[in-house]
Motif scaffolding. Structure first.
Motif, PDB file in Angstrom:
ATOM      1  N   LEU A  57      -5.295   7.516   7.010  1.00  0.00           N
ATOM      2  CA  LEU A  57      -4.760   7.045   5.618  1.00  0.00           C
ATOM      3  C   LEU A  57      -4.209   5.701   5.548  1.00  0.00           C
ATOM      4  N   VAL A  58      -4.626   4.887   4.964  1.00  0.00           N
ATOM      5  CA  VAL A  58      -3.806   3.706   4.670  1.00  0.00           C
ATOM      6  C   VAL A  58      -3.256   3.690   3.285  1.00  0.00           C
ATOM      7  N   LEU A  59      -2.054   3.234   3.359  1.00  0.00           N
ATOM      8  CA  LEU A  59      -0.918   3.160   2.128  1.00  0.00           C
ATOM      9  C   LEU A  59      -0.549   1.567   1.952  1.00  0.00           C
ATOM     10  N   LEU A 118       7.121   7.865  -3.462  1.00  0.00           N
ATOM     11  CA  LEU A 118       6.951   8.397  -2.278  1.00  0.00           C
ATOM     12  C   LEU A 118       8.022   9.167  -1.592  1.00  0.00           C
ATOM     13  N   ALA A 119       9.375   9.283  -2.148  1.00  0.00           N
ATOM     14  CA  ALA A 119      10.306  10.018  -1.549  1.00  0.00           C
ATOM     15  C   ALA A 119      10.510  11.521  -2.513  1.00  0.00           C
ATOM     16  N   THR A 120       9.803  11.394  -3.269  1.00  0.00           N
ATOM     17  CA  THR A 120       9.793  12.754  -4.123  1.00  0.00           C
ATOM     18  C   THR A 120       8.888  13.974  -3.554  1.00  0.00           C
ATOM     19  N   LEU A 126       2.004  14.411   1.808  1.00  0.00           N
ATOM     20  CA  LEU A 126       1.665  13.294   2.556  1.00  0.00           C
ATOM     21  C   LEU A 126       2.578  12.829   3.820  1.00  0.00           C
ATOM     22  N   THR A 127       3.622  13.681   4.039  1.00  0.00           N
ATOM     23  CA  THR A 127       4.449  13.525   5.012  1.00  0.00           C
ATOM     24  C   THR A 127       3.836  13.579   6.364  1.00  0.00           C
ATOM     25  N   GLY A 128       4.028  12.331   7.190  1.00  0.00           N
ATOM     26  CA  GLY A 128       3.339  12.415   8.541  1.00  0.00           C
ATOM     27  C   GLY A 128       2.072  12.065   8.730  1.00  0.00           C
ATOM     28  N   ARG A 129       1.517  11.859   7.398  1.00  0.00           N
ATOM     29  CA  ARG A 129      -0.111  11.513   7.654  1.00  0.00           C
ATOM     30  C   ARG A 129      -0.586  10.140   7.457  1.00  0.00           C
ATOM     31  N   VAL A 130       0.506   9.276   7.067  1.00  0.00           N
ATOM     32  CA  VAL A 130      -0.201   7.711   7.163  1.00  0.00           C
ATOM     33  C   VAL A 130      -0.323   6.965   8.409  1.00  0.00           C
ATOM     34  N   CYS A 161       8.225   4.530   2.488  1.00  0.00           N
ATOM     35  CA  CYS A 161       7.154   4.879   3.039  1.00  0.00           C
ATOM     36  C   CYS A 161       7.381   5.447   4.400  1.00  0.00           C
ATOM     37  N   GLU A 162       8.597   5.189   4.928  1.00  0.00           N
ATOM     38  CA  GLU A 162       8.775   5.512   6.508  1.00  0.00           C
ATOM     39  C   GLU A 162       8.500   7.065   6.589  1.00  0.00           C
ATOM     40  N   PRO A 163       8.862   7.974   5.719  1.00  0.00           N
ATOM     41  CA  PRO A 163       8.855   9.383   6.107  1.00  0.00           C
ATOM     42  C   PRO A 163       7.449   9.926   6.265  1.00  0.00           C
ATOM     43  N   LEU A 164       6.310   8.934   5.440  1.00  0.00           N
ATOM     44  CA  LEU A 164       4.947   9.372   5.407  1.00  0.00           C
ATOM     45  C   LEU A 164       4.205   8.929   6.694  1.00  0.00           C
ATOM     46  N   LEU A 165       4.803   8.039   7.393  1.00  0.00           N
ATOM     47  CA  LEU A 165       4.057   7.605   8.434  1.00  0.00           C
ATOM     48  C   LEU A 165       4.243   8.457   9.799  1.00  0.00           C
TER      49      LEU A 165
END
Length: 283
Positions: A57-59, A118-120, A126-130, A161-165
């Motif tokens: 997944l690219v954000l 993204l923080a909501t 998406l957490t941990g998927r990017v 974005c950081e939590p999603l990475l």
């Protein structure tokens, strides 16, 4: 970095074709070029090929007219973009639709939203998927033609974005060089590194994405007419810009593991050491 890829080159040959030729060949919709700070398609494609695998997944949290999303889809990656500019949102959606119609991967979305969404809870899935956050450093919104940037706003965006990475993922920020009124180049590199560090990320690489063609041993600039005129108008000789700055970040522990792998260290031993340090600090 994906384990099947060699170490990335620090100079990217991404200027072999004019940007409008890149866009036309890839089927971008008319109007895409109105986003003058978009990441050129060749630069986006190179970053995606270097730092992701098919299916990742690219954000892009500030996607403009959607070049990052389109190139992600064309490369078989999932794509998610955000923008609050109504015209760019329409163009980005049109580019995503065109990529899907041409047979690209069909999981791509453009949200009319700010990065803070993204923080909501809306982004909880998406957490941990990017696998890759790829975005441009843009000028402040109320002064689009000025060389002024807001590293604080960029830091806020990256923090969202950081939590999603995911573990092992990368954050890549592309900065198009800007000049001050006296003709000197603005130091965007320091600003981007400061923003990434403030977001809890560690810089791991600095690359140059060429916007000029490499022909033999010479660089053939792709500078626009306005830039050429501005260079001629300065009192002292001024070089035409031939590249974009590319800053690459990771989580601190991912950066340590990558460095250990290069040095031939045992990654599992390093993880144990890091876990031990955390326990010592907790005690």
């Amino acid at each position: 970095m994906p384990d099947h890829l060699e170490a990335p080159l620090s100079v990217w040959l991404t200027g072999q074709r004019y940007p409008f030729v890149q866009s036309r060949a890839a089927g971008y919709v008319p109007g895409t070029e109105t986003d003058t700070e978009r990441i050129p398609p060749a630069v986006a494609a190179h970053a995606i090929a270097t730092y992701t695998r098919p299916g990742d997944l690219v954000l892009d949290p500030d996607c403009g007219t959607g070049t990052v999303l389109t190139e992600a889809l064309r490369a078989g990656r999932h794509a998610l973009g955000l923008t609050t500019n109504n015209r760019w949102w329409s163009l980005a959606r049109a580019n995503v639709t065109a990529a899907k119609s041409a047979g690209a991967w069909r999981d791509g979305s453009v949200l009319d939203a700010r990065p803070k969404v993204l923080a909501t809870a809306r982004a909880a899935g998406l957490t941990g998927r990017v696998g890759l956050v790829l975005t441009a450093m843009r000028t402040v919104s109320d002064r689009p033609n000025s060389p002024n940037h807001d590293p604080v706003e960029l830091a806020r965006t990256l923090r969202c974005c950081e939590p999603l990475l995911r573990t092992g993922g990368h954050v890549v920020v592309v900065a198009r060089p800007h000049r001050h009124s006296d003709g000197s180049l603005a130091d965007l590199t320091t600003q981007v590194i400061a923003a990434g560090t403030a977001a809890g990320l560690t810089p791991v690489d600095r690359c140059v994405a060429l916007t000029a063609e490499l022909r033999g041993g010479r660089l053939i600039t792709r500078a626009a007419l306005a830039e050429r005129r501005a260079a001629r108008a300065t009192a002292s000789p001024t070089s035409l810009v031939a590249h974009h700055e590319v800053l690459v970040f990771q989580f601190a522990h991912d950066a340590e593991l990558a460095a250990a792998a290069v040095c031939g260290a045992d990654a599992f031993n390093l993880l144990d050491e890091m876990a031990g340090r955390r326990c010592d600090l907790a005690a």
